[in-house]
Scaffold this active site. Sequence first.
Site, PDB file in Angstrom:
ATOM      1  N   GLY A  41       0.821  -1.186  -0.279  1.00  0.00           N
ATOM      2  CA  GLY A  41      -0.358  -0.126   0.304  1.00  0.00           C
ATOM      3  C   GLY A  41       1.148   1.360  -0.367  1.00  0.00           C
ATOM      4  O   GLY A  41       2.215   1.071   0.536  1.00  0.00           O
ATOM      5  N   GLN A  46       3.106  10.274   1.159  1.00  0.00           N
ATOM      6  CA  GLN A  46       4.681   9.288   1.062  1.00  0.00           C
ATOM      7  C   GLN A  46       5.631   9.671   0.127  1.00  0.00           C
ATOM      8  O   GLN A  46       6.773   9.570  -0.001  1.00  0.00           O
ATOM      9  CB  GLN A  46       4.013   7.543   0.837  1.00  0.00           C
ATOM     10  CG  GLN A  46       3.955   7.659   2.232  1.00  0.00           C
ATOM     11  CD  GLN A  46       3.299   5.678   2.853  1.00  0.00           C
ATOM     12  OE1 GLN A  46       2.971   5.391   1.917  1.00  0.00           O
ATOM     13  NE2 GLN A  46       4.314   5.249   3.040  1.00  0.00           N
ATOM     14  N   CYS A  95       5.869   0.505   7.865  1.00  0.00           N
ATOM     15  CA  CYS A  95       6.069   1.236   6.920  1.00  0.00           C
ATOM     16  C   CYS A  95       6.965   1.794   5.379  1.00  0.00           C
ATOM     17  O   CYS A  95       8.227   2.002   6.483  1.00  0.00           O
ATOM     18  CB  CYS A  95       5.636   2.495   7.762  1.00  0.00           C
ATOM     19  SG  CYS A  95       4.707   4.296   6.332  1.00  0.00           S
ATOM     20  N   LEU A  96       6.709   2.442   4.418  1.00  0.00           N
ATOM     21  CA  LEU A  96       8.368   2.582   3.602  1.00  0.00           C
ATOM     22  C   LEU A  96       8.221   3.959   3.798  1.00  0.00           C
ATOM     23  O   LEU A  96       9.888   5.003   4.174  1.00  0.00           O
ATOM     24  CB  LEU A  96       7.732   2.788   2.208  1.00  0.00           C
ATOM     25  CG  LEU A  96       6.917   1.672   1.839  1.00  0.00           C
ATOM     26  CD1 LEU A  96       6.493   2.184  -0.229  1.00  0.00           C
ATOM     27  CD2 LEU A  96       7.752   0.541   1.725  1.00  0.00           C
ATOM     28  N   HIS A 137      -3.646   1.211   7.832  1.00  0.00           N
ATOM     29  CA  HIS A 137      -2.893   2.313   7.675  1.00  0.00           C
ATOM     30  C   HIS A 137      -2.911   3.414   6.576  1.00  0.00           C
ATOM     31  O   HIS A 137      -2.352   4.007   6.742  1.00  0.00           O
ATOM     32  CB  HIS A 137      -2.106   1.115   7.816  1.00  0.00           C
ATOM     33  CG  HIS A 137      -0.831   1.305   7.913  1.00  0.00           C
ATOM     34  ND1 HIS A 137       0.367   1.536   8.117  1.00  0.00           N
ATOM     35  CD2 HIS A 137       0.104   2.115   6.362  1.00  0.00           C
ATOM     36  CE1 HIS A 137       1.681   1.656   8.581  1.00  0.00           C
ATOM     37  NE2 HIS A 137       1.845   2.166   7.273  1.00  0.00           N
ATOM     38  N   GLU A 138      -3.173   3.006   5.347  1.00  0.00           N
ATOM     39  CA  GLU A 138      -3.077   3.806   4.266  1.00  0.00           C
ATOM     40  C   GLU A 138      -4.034   5.424   4.594  1.00  0.00           C
ATOM     41  O   GLU A 138      -3.368   6.053   4.119  1.00  0.00           O
ATOM     42  CB  GLU A 138      -3.317   3.288   2.928  1.00  0.00           C
ATOM     43  CG  GLU A 138      -2.108   1.895   2.655  1.00  0.00           C
ATOM     44  CD  GLU A 138      -0.736   1.817   2.950  1.00  0.00           C
ATOM     45  OE1 GLU A 138      -0.110   3.433   2.238  1.00  0.00           O
ATOM     46  OE2 GLU A 138       0.112   1.521   3.104  1.00  0.00           O
ATOM     47  N   HIS A 141      -2.497   8.077   6.389  1.00  0.00           N
ATOM     48  CA  HIS A 141      -1.878   8.442   5.562  1.00  0.00           C
ATOM     49  C   HIS A 141      -2.290   9.674   5.673  1.00  0.00           C
ATOM     50  O   HIS A 141      -1.569  10.923   5.322  1.00  0.00           O
ATOM     51  CB  HIS A 141      -0.565   7.606   4.654  1.00  0.00           C
ATOM     52  CG  HIS A 141       0.380   7.039   4.928  1.00  0.00           C
ATOM     53  ND1 HIS A 141       1.764   8.084   5.828  1.00  0.00           N
ATOM     54  CD2 HIS A 141       0.934   5.970   5.155  1.00  0.00           C
ATOM     55  CE1 HIS A 141       2.398   6.691   6.309  1.00  0.00           C
ATOM     56  NE2 HIS A 141       2.052   5.178   5.344  1.00  0.00           N
TER      57      HIS A 141
HETATM   58 ZN    ZN Z   1       3.218   3.355   5.480  1.00  0.00          ZN
END
Ligand code: ZN
Length: 175
Positions: A41, A46, A95-96, A137-138, A141
């Site tokens: 995701g 991000q 998380c990226l 989670h996404e 953001h």
């Molecule tokens: Zn994330």
Amino acid sequence: MGNPLLRVEAKPFTLEEILSEETEILLRDMWDSLEEAGGIGLAAPQIGISKQLAVIKLSEESYRYPDMETTEPYVIFNPQITVLDKEVQGFWEGCLSVPGLRGYVERPRKVRIDYLDENADERTVEVEDFLATVFQHELDHLIGMLYVDRMEDVSTLMYEDEMILQEVSEEEILD
Ligand code: ZN
């Protein structure tokens, strides 16, 4: 983590913006970034765009997540999230934007998301279990939140290397 764009509420898209060529290019960029990172995701903030867009796709071919079932690719503009089951479930999230770390997070186990797809059509999806955590989670953001904000016990925050040493179950890991 630390970039101010990850900490502000993202702006919604207009219908015209969703259908624009610029957004088509952005979407391609997001899918490429997600694939390159081996993630499941990604949200626009991000990659430096403070707009309400996220993409999600679970793949059973992911070597990092061998037990996942493949889902359709979700393109999510301007989402509204509703909790359908307040009972919580916990996963080890990554998380990226917080590379190298994992933390244990509990979230509601079932949610509904009302959103617009890439054709600016209204869609509704109800998701539960692991996929419900991925969506939450996404979409966090898009309101300036990271999984670390959702952790009840910060002592569970750990490096991925350490996690392998501790043999935390792989199927509980989210990235
Ligand atoms: Zn994330």
